[in-house]
Design an enzyme around this catalytic site. Structure first.
Site, mmCIF file in Angstrom:
data_model
loop_
_atom_site.group_PDB
_atom_site.id
_atom_site.type_symbol
_atom_site.label_atom_id
_atom_site.label_comp_id
_atom_site.label_asym_id
_atom_site.label_seq_id
_atom_site.Cartn_x
_atom_site.Cartn_y
_atom_site.Cartn_z
ATOM 1 N N MET A 29 21.595 -19.474 -39.319
ATOM 2 C CA MET A 29 20.566 -18.701 -40.022
ATOM 3 C C MET A 29 20.957 -18.566 -41.495
ATOM 4 O O MET A 29 20.480 -17.683 -42.199
ATOM 5 C CB MET A 29 20.400 -17.320 -39.376
ATOM 6 N N GLY A 30 21.815 -19.451 -41.965
ATOM 7 C CA GLY A 30 22.166 -19.472 -43.381
ATOM 8 C C GLY A 30 23.167 -18.406 -43.767
ATOM 9 O O GLY A 30 23.809 -17.790 -42.932
ATOM 10 N N GLU A 34 32.904 -18.995 -43.838
ATOM 11 C CA GLU A 34 34.011 -19.827 -43.341
ATOM 12 C C GLU A 34 33.822 -20.252 -41.877
ATOM 13 O O GLU A 34 34.196 -21.353 -41.486
ATOM 14 C CB GLU A 34 35.282 -18.985 -43.416
ATOM 15 N N HIS A 36 30.951 -20.803 -40.292
ATOM 16 C CA HIS A 36 30.018 -21.930 -40.253
ATOM 17 C C HIS A 36 30.710 -23.189 -40.774
ATOM 18 O O HIS A 36 30.518 -24.282 -40.243
ATOM 19 C CB HIS A 36 28.797 -21.657 -41.141
ATOM 20 N N GLN A 60 13.851 -13.502 -33.430
ATOM 21 C CA GLN A 60 15.016 -12.878 -32.804
ATOM 22 C C GLN A 60 15.392 -11.526 -33.423
ATOM 23 O O GLN A 60 16.444 -10.978 -33.118
ATOM 24 C CB GLN A 60 16.208 -13.831 -32.771
ATOM 25 N N ASP A 152 29.466 -15.248 -31.023
ATOM 26 C CA ASP A 152 28.239 -14.846 -30.328
ATOM 27 C C ASP A 152 28.366 -15.323 -28.884
ATOM 28 O O ASP A 152 27.690 -16.278 -28.459
ATOM 29 C CB ASP A 152 27.027 -15.460 -31.033
ATOM 30 N N SER A 188 27.791 -13.320 -41.276
ATOM 31 C CA SER A 188 26.953 -13.258 -42.483
ATOM 32 C C SER A 188 26.652 -11.808 -42.838
ATOM 33 O O SER A 188 26.364 -11.476 -43.978
ATOM 34 C CB SER A 188 25.633 -13.997 -42.249
ATOM 35 N N ARG A 189 26.692 -10.929 -41.828
ATOM 36 C CA ARG A 189 26.356 -9.521 -42.082
ATOM 37 C C ARG A 189 27.497 -8.764 -42.775
ATOM 38 O O ARG A 189 27.268 -7.669 -43.284
ATOM 39 C CB ARG A 189 26.004 -8.813 -40.765
HETATM 40 O O1 PAF Z 1 23.704 -17.773 -34.314
HETATM 41 C C1 PAF Z 1 22.766 -17.953 -35.107
HETATM 42 O O2 PAF Z 1 22.957 -18.130 -36.314
HETATM 43 C C2 PAF Z 1 21.347 -17.948 -34.567
HETATM 44 O O3 PAF Z 1 21.188 -17.010 -33.552
HETATM 45 C C3 PAF Z 1 20.842 -19.342 -34.146
HETATM 46 C C4 PAF Z 1 21.622 -19.885 -32.966
HETATM 47 C C5 PAF Z 1 20.946 -20.304 -35.316
HETATM 48 C C6 PAF Z 1 19.371 -19.239 -33.730
HETATM 49 O O4 PAF Z 1 18.568 -18.740 -34.744
#
Ligand code: PAF
Length: 310
Positions: A29-30, A34, A36, A60, A152, A188-189
């Site tokens: 989700m951008g 690190e 990612h 979501q 996650d 990201s948060r």
């Molecule tokens: O983990 C995430 O960033 C999101 O939940 C995903 C898997 C890209 C779906 O929007």
């Protein structure tokens, strides 16, 4: 590296790459960090071509959640993706993904059971939104290896189930959680935490470590483990505890008696920033008094035999 924004360009780019290459997919989700970066690097080391998707998926987020304030910076994401080894970034608009948005999508993907516990209870509809967008991305991408973070943990379990149930030609790969130097899981948060909340948020990792120590020293009562983690988090005034629990890593259900390895999971809010984290705890093998180890499974089997015999 190319940045594309339409579904048809994304499909053709991957179809073309697949003619001569293996393809890795990293859905995000951008606001890449690190964590990612490590997913993209792993995808790059295991595939010839890597596609990163950047899409803040409105499905979501609940009505009172942080969809509008979720951090976004595509230029920065493109740079990080490029440096980590991506070949394309697919960054669609909301209307490219959901042409009638904000009208509800008539089709929804829902993974029962795994979506009904933990975050599924606190964030109704969240995992249907995740499953729906991931199913769309998998349908567009075709045969790929897809990389997701173990941070996650529940999401990863749901995505594995959905890929298998709907026969997507996708190999789902879970990757280790990346932590900041003091142990806070990369998210990201995290950028939305105040300095005080950033310091307070460390209590999540401390609670997980405490739970792990208890389980690994042989504590087999899941309530004892849960209570210890809960009371540590509740002792931090800035934390609003959602849950602290220990579950079977496959079913995500809480065992009464811990007999095998478990996954410890925590969720709490620090002001309006909700954070989650998890850690595996290895339950020690029972000591065979006559010497040599006994498998945990043997204990379960022996117990169920006793039950069957009444
Ligand atoms: O983990 C995430 O960033 C999101 O939940 C995903 C898997 C890209 C779906 O929007």
């Amino acid at each position: 590296m190319r940045v594309i924004s339409t579904v048809s360009e994304f499909q053709s780019a991957l179809d073309h790459a697949r003619l001569s290459k293996t393809v890795g997919l990293v859905p995000t989700m951008g606001y890449l960090h690190e964590g990612h970066g490590s997913l993209i690097q792993r995808a790059n080391s295991e595939n010839d071509f890597v596609a990163v998707t950047v899409f803040v998926n409105p499905l979501q987020f609940g009505v009172n959640e942080d969809f509008s304030t979720y951090p976004r910076d595509l230029d920065r994401d493109v740079e990080l993706a490029k440096h980590s080894g991506a070949d394309i970034v697919f960054a669609p608009t909301i209307n490219e993904m959901y042409p009638n948005y904000p009208e509800a999508l008539p089709t929804k993907v829902s993974v029962s059971k795994l979506s009904e516990v933990l975050d599924g209870k606190s964030r109704p509809g969240h995992f249907d939104g995740v499953a729906t967008v991931v199913a769309k991305l998998f349908a567009m991408a075709g045969k790929v290896s897809a990389y997701f973070g173990e941070k996650d943990f529940q999401q990863l379990a749901i995505i594995r189930q959905l890929a298998s149930d709907l026969s997507f030609p996708v190999k789902v790969i879970g990757c280790k959680t990346i932590r900041e130097a003091d142990g806070l899981a990369a998210s990201s948060r995290n950028v939305r935490l105040t300095q005080d909340n950033r310091r307070a948020a460390l209590v999540l990792y401390k609670a997980l470590q405490l739970g792990k120590e208890l389980v690994e020293s042989g504590e087999n009562n899941s309530i004892t483990v849960t209570r210890a983690m809960e009371s540590l988090i509740k002792g931090e005034v800035r934390a609003e505890l959602d849950y602290a629990t220990c579950v079977d890593p496959k079913t995500l259900l809480v065992p009464d008696v811990i007999r095998n390895d478990v996954q410890l999971l925590v969720a709490a809010k620090f002001s309006d920033v909700r954070l989650i984290d998890n850690l595996k705890a290895n339950f020690p093998e029972p000591i065979n008094r006559a010497g040599g180890g006994v498998q945990n499974n043997d204990v379960v089997k022996a117990d169920s035999l006793r039950l069957e015999r009444g």
